[in-house]
Design a protein around this motif. Structure first.
Motif, short mmCIF file in Angstrom:
data_model
loop_
_atom_site.label_atom_id
_atom_site.label_comp_id
_atom_site.label_asym_id
_atom_site.label_seq_id
_atom_site.Cartn_x
_atom_site.Cartn_y
_atom_site.Cartn_z
N PRO A 93 -23.67 -70.72 -43.11
CA PRO A 93 -24.32 -71.72 -42.10
C PRO A 93 -25.79 -71.71 -41.95
CG PRO A 93 -22.31 -70.60 -41.08
CD PRO A 93 -22.68 -69.92 -42.56
N ILE A 94 -26.51 -70.53 -42.42
CA ILE A 94 -27.85 -70.50 -42.37
C ILE A 94 -28.49 -71.68 -43.43
CG2 ILE A 94 -28.31 -68.89 -44.38
CD1 ILE A 94 -30.42 -67.45 -42.77
N PHE A 95 -27.84 -72.09 -44.24
CA PHE A 95 -28.40 -72.94 -45.12
C PHE A 95 -28.49 -74.55 -44.62
CE2 PHE A 95 -27.14 -69.43 -48.04
CZ PHE A 95 -28.66 -69.23 -48.50
N ASN A 96 -27.99 -74.71 -43.33
CA ASN A 96 -27.67 -75.87 -42.65
C ASN A 96 -28.62 -75.90 -41.49
OD1 ASN A 96 -25.75 -76.97 -44.49
ND2 ASN A 96 -24.10 -75.60 -43.43
N TYR A 108 -43.31 -74.02 -48.24
CA TYR A 108 -42.13 -73.03 -48.66
C TYR A 108 -41.33 -73.05 -47.65
CZ TYR A 108 -40.62 -69.50 -52.15
OH TYR A 108 -39.86 -68.97 -53.06
N PRO A 109 -40.56 -73.93 -47.37
CA PRO A 109 -39.51 -73.86 -46.33
C PRO A 109 -38.74 -72.77 -46.24
CG PRO A 109 -39.76 -76.11 -47.33
CD PRO A 109 -40.40 -75.27 -48.22
N LEU A 110 -38.51 -71.98 -45.13
CA LEU A 110 -37.59 -70.95 -45.11
C LEU A 110 -36.50 -71.19 -43.87
CD1 LEU A 110 -40.11 -68.01 -45.70
CD2 LEU A 110 -38.52 -69.15 -47.13
N VAL A 111 -35.34 -70.62 -43.72
CA VAL A 111 -34.52 -70.55 -42.92
C VAL A 111 -34.32 -69.18 -41.96
CG1 VAL A 111 -33.43 -72.80 -43.03
CG2 VAL A 111 -32.52 -70.65 -44.37
N MET A 112 -33.97 -68.95 -40.96
CA MET A 112 -33.72 -67.62 -40.46
C MET A 112 -32.76 -67.56 -39.58
SD MET A 112 -36.69 -65.40 -38.20
CE MET A 112 -37.75 -65.25 -39.37
#
Length: 205
Positions: A93-96, A108-112
């Motif tokens: 789910p982190i990738f959503n 450089y978009p990151l998710v956390m």
């Protein structure tokens, strides 16, 4: 989407292994020695991965979907801060989730994601680097819920491409330099808000 081969050992990174953690079923090892060596780091993320299993799922016609790819990501541990490589399934789910605003600004978009929720505030759960990566590009401040009680977090590239330790380290250092600009009372350093500026200062150094 670029990814590592299924079965890569979490400790020594040799591919093609069948031994995996029986709790989360998402982390592979080449032997029990590698598994034991990784346990001090894995025990925290194991519970996190159990909540988001990467196994095959059943389709409406009863057949199994292929195993998802595993994506190199980074764990930022709290107090003391350190970085550790980990892998997440491409279906995690982190990738959503929404990309961190400051990382989008610098190209450089990151998710956390937190590895544990509802932690008490205090030195043991402070995670300064996670706080930095959550700052608002306009004010330089992170939301209140990202200022304490954070604990360990997982960081991934928003587009599902591999994120490596040195890349995240460079991005975090760059965000720290952005915070220095705010600290000097200069306001938002918009001249730093581009991928070209990031590459020039850190990623291509």
């Amino acid at each position: 989407m670029s990814a590592t081969a299924e079965g890569t050992c979490q400790t020594c990174h040799k591919p093609g292994n069948k031994l995996k953690c029986t709790n989360c079923s998402a982390t592979y090892y080449c032997d029990t020695a590698c598994q034991k060596s990784d346990w001090p780091l894995h025990k925290t993320r194991c519970k996190f991965l159990q909540n988001h299993p990467s196994g095959a799922t059943s389709t409406t016609n009863g057949s199994a979907d292929p195993q998802p790819q595993t994506i190199p990501c980074v764990i930022i541990t709290a107090s003391p801060t350190s970085y550790a490589k980990t892998f997440l399934p491409s279906t995690h789910p982190i990738f959503n989730t929404r990309a961190l605003p400051i990382t989008t600004k610098i190209g450089y978009p990151l998710v956390m994601a937190r590895m544990a929720e509802h932690l008490p505030r205090g030195p043991a759960t402070d995670n300064q680097h996670a706080t930095w990566l959550n700052i608002d590009p306009g004010s330089g401040f992170a939301p209140e819920h990202w200022q304490g009680g954070i604990g360990d977090v997982v960081v991934a590239s928003a587009d599902g491409t591999p994120l490596y330790l040195d890349t995240l380290g460079a991005i975090t250092d760059y965000v720290s330099s952005i915070l220095d600009e705010f600290g000097e009372g200069k306001g938002a350093p918009r001249h730093m808000y581009s991928r070209a500026a990031l590459d020039t200062e850190y990623l291509e150094a």
